[in-house]
Each structure stands twice: as structure tokens, then as C-alpha cells.
Design a protein around this motif. Sequence first.
Motif, PDB file in Angstrom:
ATOM      1  N   MET B 101       0.838  -1.206   0.000  1.00  0.00           N
ATOM      2  CA  MET B 101       0.000   0.000   0.000  1.00  0.00           C
ATOM      3  C   MET B 101       0.875   1.259   0.000  1.00  0.00           C
ATOM      4  O   MET B 101       0.563   2.235  -0.678  1.00  0.00           O
ATOM      5  N   LEU B 102       1.990   1.209   0.723  1.00  0.00           N
ATOM      6  CA  LEU B 102       2.914   2.344   0.727  1.00  0.00           C
ATOM      7  C   LEU B 102       3.476   2.560  -0.680  1.00  0.00           C
ATOM      8  O   LEU B 102       3.488   3.687  -1.198  1.00  0.00           O
ATOM      9  N   GLU B 103       3.866   1.450  -1.316  1.00  0.00           N
ATOM     10  CA  GLU B 103       4.407   1.550  -2.679  1.00  0.00           C
ATOM     11  C   GLU B 103       3.388   2.096  -3.656  1.00  0.00           C
ATOM     12  O   GLU B 103       3.718   2.892  -4.532  1.00  0.00           O
ATOM     13  N   ALA B 104       2.144   1.656  -3.485  1.00  0.00           N
ATOM     14  CA  ALA B 104       1.078   2.134  -4.373  1.00  0.00           C
ATOM     15  C   ALA B 104       0.966   3.654  -4.252  1.00  0.00           C
ATOM     16  O   ALA B 104       0.808   4.359  -5.256  1.00  0.00           O
ATOM     17  N   GLY B 105       1.066   4.165  -3.024  1.00  0.00           N
ATOM     18  CA  GLY B 105       1.014   5.604  -2.802  1.00  0.00           C
ATOM     19  C   GLY B 105       2.195   6.305  -3.455  1.00  0.00           C
ATOM     20  O   GLY B 105       2.046   7.360  -4.064  1.00  0.00           O
ATOM     21  N   GLU B 106       3.361   5.686  -3.337  1.00  0.00           N
ATOM     22  CA  GLU B 106       4.565   6.262  -3.948  1.00  0.00           C
ATOM     23  C   GLU B 106       4.456   6.286  -5.474  1.00  0.00           C
ATOM     24  O   GLU B 106       4.925   7.219  -6.125  1.00  0.00           O
ATOM     25  N   ASP B 107       3.826   5.248  -6.029  1.00  0.00           N
ATOM     26  CA  ASP B 107       3.616   5.219  -7.490  1.00  0.00           C
ATOM     27  C   ASP B 107       2.803   6.429  -7.931  1.00  0.00           C
ATOM     28  O   ASP B 107       3.160   7.116  -8.890  1.00  0.00           O
ATOM     29  N   TYR B 108       1.697   6.680  -7.232  1.00  0.00           N
ATOM     30  CA  TYR B 108       0.839   7.824  -7.597  1.00  0.00           C
ATOM     31  C   TYR B 108       1.586   9.139  -7.390  1.00  0.00           C
ATOM     32  O   TYR B 108       1.473  10.057  -8.200  1.00  0.00           O
ATOM     33  N   ASP B 109       2.330   9.202  -6.300  1.00  0.00           N
ATOM     34  CA  ASP B 109       3.086  10.414  -5.992  1.00  0.00           C
ATOM     35  C   ASP B 109       4.028  10.758  -7.150  1.00  0.00           C
ATOM     36  O   ASP B 109       4.231  11.931  -7.483  1.00  0.00           O
ATOM     37  N   ALA B 110       4.611   9.699  -7.765  1.00  0.00           N
ATOM     38  CA  ALA B 110       5.552   9.915  -8.864  1.00  0.00           C
ATOM     39  C   ALA B 110       4.836  10.376 -10.136  1.00  0.00           C
ATOM     40  O   ALA B 110       5.411  11.075 -10.958  1.00  0.00           O
ATOM     41  N   ILE B 111       3.572   9.982 -10.275  1.00  0.00           N
ATOM     42  CA  ILE B 111       2.830  10.298 -11.502  1.00  0.00           C
ATOM     43  C   ILE B 111       2.102  11.639 -11.393  1.00  0.00           C
ATOM     44  O   ILE B 111       2.024  12.411 -12.348  1.00  0.00           O
ATOM     45  N   ILE B 112       1.567  11.911 -10.197  1.00  0.00           N
ATOM     46  CA  ILE B 112       0.674  13.063 -10.007  1.00  0.00           C
ATOM     47  C   ILE B 112       1.422  14.257  -9.421  1.00  0.00           C
ATOM     48  O   ILE B 112       2.247  14.115  -8.522  1.00  0.00           O
ATOM     49  N   ASP B 113       1.075  15.422  -9.921  1.00  0.00           N
ATOM     50  CA  ASP B 113       1.748  16.646  -9.507  1.00  0.00           C
ATOM     51  C   ASP B 113       1.051  17.309  -8.306  1.00  0.00           C
ATOM     52  O   ASP B 113       0.746  18.491  -8.323  1.00  0.00           O
ATOM     53  N   ILE B 114       0.772  16.494  -7.283  1.00  0.00           N
ATOM     54  CA  ILE B 114       0.179  16.999  -6.030  1.00  0.00           C
ATOM     55  C   ILE B 114       1.026  16.369  -4.924  1.00  0.00           C
ATOM     56  O   ILE B 114       1.370  15.197  -5.036  1.00  0.00           O
ATOM     57  N   PRO B 115       1.360  17.132  -3.867  1.00  0.00           N
ATOM     58  CA  PRO B 115       2.128  16.487  -2.802  1.00  0.00           C
ATOM     59  C   PRO B 115       1.322  15.401  -2.078  1.00  0.00           C
ATOM     60  O   PRO B 115       0.178  15.619  -1.689  1.00  0.00           O
ATOM     61  N   PHE B 116       1.935  14.230  -1.976  1.00  0.00           N
ATOM     62  CA  PHE B 116       1.327  13.123  -1.231  1.00  0.00           C
ATOM     63  C   PHE B 116       2.002  13.050   0.137  1.00  0.00           C
ATOM     64  O   PHE B 116       3.228  13.080   0.214  1.00  0.00           O
ATOM     65  N   LYS B 117       1.196  12.942   1.180  1.00  0.00           N
ATOM     66  CA  LYS B 117       1.755  12.772   2.503  1.00  0.00           C
ATOM     67  C   LYS B 117       1.484  11.332   2.922  1.00  0.00           C
ATOM     68  O   LYS B 117       0.329  10.902   2.992  1.00  0.00           O
ATOM     69  N   MET B 118       2.563  10.564   3.144  1.00  0.00           N
ATOM     70  CA  MET B 118       2.393   9.161   3.526  1.00  0.00           C
ATOM     71  C   MET B 118       2.206   9.083   5.043  1.00  0.00           C
ATOM     72  O   MET B 118       3.051   9.562   5.794  1.00  0.00           O
ATOM     73  N   ILE B 119       1.110   8.496   5.461  1.00  0.00           N
ATOM     74  CA  ILE B 119       0.829   8.430   6.895  1.00  0.00           C
ATOM     75  C   ILE B 119       0.657   6.977   7.337  1.00  0.00           C
ATOM     76  O   ILE B 119      -0.272   6.289   6.897  1.00  0.00           O
ATOM     77  N   GLU B 120       1.577   6.536   8.186  1.00  0.00           N
ATOM     78  CA  GLU B 120       1.495   5.158   8.675  1.00  0.00           C
ATOM     79  C   GLU B 120       0.569   5.091   9.895  1.00  0.00           C
ATOM     80  O   GLU B 120       0.703   5.897  10.805  1.00  0.00           O
ATOM     81  N   VAL B 121      -0.352   4.151   9.872  1.00  0.00           N
ATOM     82  CA  VAL B 121      -1.251   3.974  11.019  1.00  0.00           C
ATOM     83  C   VAL B 121      -1.294   2.489  11.400  1.00  0.00           C
ATOM     84  O   VAL B 121      -0.940   1.627  10.598  1.00  0.00           O
ATOM     85  N   GLU B 122      -1.708   2.238  12.626  1.00  0.00           N
ATOM     86  CA  GLU B 122      -1.751   0.848  13.080  1.00  0.00           C
ATOM     87  C   GLU B 122      -2.856   0.079  12.356  1.00  0.00           C
ATOM     88  O   GLU B 122      -2.664  -1.016  11.884  1.00  0.00           O
ATOM     89  N   GLU B 123      -4.013   0.731  12.281  1.00  0.00           N
ATOM     90  CA  GLU B 123      -5.123   0.086  11.584  1.00  0.00           C
ATOM     91  C   GLU B 123      -5.981   1.134  10.880  1.00  0.00           C
ATOM     92  O   GLU B 123      -6.224   2.204  11.435  1.00  0.00           O
ATOM     93  N   ILE B 124      -6.390   0.793   9.665  1.00  0.00           N
ATOM     94  CA  ILE B 124      -7.214   1.737   8.904  1.00  0.00           C
ATOM     95  C   ILE B 124      -8.672   1.569   9.267  1.00  0.00           C
ATOM     96  O   ILE B 124      -9.143   0.460   9.411  1.00  0.00           O
TER      97      ILE B 124
END
Lengths: 193, 124
Positions: B101-124
Motif C-alpha cells: 500500500m505504501l508503494e502504491a502511494g509512492e507510485d501515484y506520488d511519482a505520476i501526479i503533480d500533487i504532494p502526497f503525505k504518507m501516513i502510517e497507522v496501526e489500523e485503517i
Amino acid sequence: MQIDLFYIKKRLSEEFNIFDFYSDMEKNNVLLSFKGAINDDLVAAIIELIEKKLELKSESTKIKKKVFNILVECLQNLYHHNAEFNEKNDEDMAVVVMIAKNIEGYSIVTGNLIDDVKVDSFKSKLEEINSLDKKELKQLYKTVLTEGKFSEAGGAGLGLIDIGRKSGEPLEYGFIPFNDSYSFFSLNVKINQ
Amino acid sequence: MESIKLEGTPKTPTVEFNSENGELLLKGRSIPENSIEFYKPLIDWIENYSANAGSDTILNVQLEYFNTSSSKCLLDVFKKLERISNPVTINWYYEEDDEDMLEAGEDYDAIIDIPFKMIEVEEI
């Protein structure tokens, strides 16, 4: 064109032994096995069932999530293939899905009929995925996500890349000639601990 | 303009798009067979919203699972947000240990010109 989906079954019926079938499943630690036509309700039911079964397992959440994700992708590939098959043949295709657990981890095995004209492009996709390392797969995923090129040759493009990426193991596959126009495609996805 | 509030189902996420304060939420799982059907109204909503977006727009993506069919739709959602001229932030939540899921977020971050903030949580 009418396809005799039960050809293999008829041929084997005399040799079929339910106890052997049961023993095989036990020996291979089969968590779930399904054979038949697939629709969206069934996809939902299988997903729900496996999610409950996985909850009871002691593996890390990471592994469970991978199994769940890959299973969803595999089932939806089968679902979309069946929709295509049904359009051409006016009947549902019997597919097979199995999830087994062994020492290394989990195996998700699927089997379905695939139009012979698609076999080559499918094979080359699988070979390409298997030839790439983690980083290259990530790049391919991003390219296909933004440009959609990989999937034009018959669907299941992004899904297969995603399966390969999440599994981290080579995808094992086979094509067995089924009749004049179809082959039986089998896929074994491993999720190691 | 109306806000959107949809309850999550076993295959689709909870959606809360608030046009008043610019807070958008996708939470749960997104694994429908036909994602376009589900995402089309959401993408249309963002299109309308972008014409008079608030001073700040925040999209919270709190997904536990999503399938590849949804991944294309999510990309379309982000692309629509990209066109908003006022600041936009995407908060990408992922559960600890969920590298995929973290990688998926990083993939979008690389494609999209909006800052992505990665937030780790214990449970969604």
C-alpha cells in the motif's frame, strides 16, 4: 460454435474417486477449492469466505493482505474472461480456483479456457513479467497504469503485473490444448512467507 | 453544490466529499468488478467542485485494499484534483507493514503533480 465443457470430465468419470480427491486436498492443505461458472456474487462469496479463513491463520497481516489482494485480482480476471467467453459462446465457462498452504507459504491456482488466438500474446506478457525485477515491474506497472498499452492485446494486463509484483515470485503457468479453438490456461501464484 | 456521502460496502469504500470545507475522504476497500460505474459520479463531482474549489482541498485516502480496476479510477480522481488551482493535499494512509500500500502511494506520488503525505497507522 458449441464447446463441450465436460469433455475432460466424461473421459475421467470412471476413474474418479471422491476419497482420492479428498485425500489430495487434505495432503496439499487446500483451504478452498471451487470449480464452476463464476459471477459477481460468487466472487464476493469466495472473497468473504477466504477472508474469514485467513483471519484464523497465524501468519503476519502482510502475508494475509497479499493473499487477499492477489486472490481478488485472480478472481476478477476469471470473471472478466468469463464475460468475454459468454458473449462469444452464449454459455458460462467453468473455471477452477484453489488456495493451498504449504511450508513456503500460500499458492493460488486458477484454471480457465482461453481463446487460442490470445495464447501467444498472453504467454509473452507472462514471460515479460517473469523476466523483470522488482524495480522494473514497478516501472512497467506505472507505465501501463498511465498509458494502458500492455492490456490492449486482450485484457488482464495491469492485473497480471500487479499479481507478479505482489507475489514477488515467478508466475508459474501452463497452456494445454483443449479443443479446436480453446486452450486451458493454468496459473500458479506463490506468496511466500 | 451538494456534498457526497456514501456508506462503505464489502466491495466499495466509504465516500465523504464535503464541498463546504474541501475535505474529501475515501475509506475502506475498493474492489468492485466495474470500478468505472462506481467512480464516474465521484470524478464528475470533483470536476464540478474544481470550478469553485475552496482555498484548501484535502483528500484522505484510507484504503485497506484496492484492485487494479480501481487503480485506474483513482488515477483519474487524482488527475481531476491536479487541475484545481488552489492548494490540494493528498494524505495517503497505510497500515504498518503494508509495503504494497505504501508503494502504491509512492507510485501515484511519482505520476501526479500533487504532494502526497504518507501516513502510517496501526489500523485503517
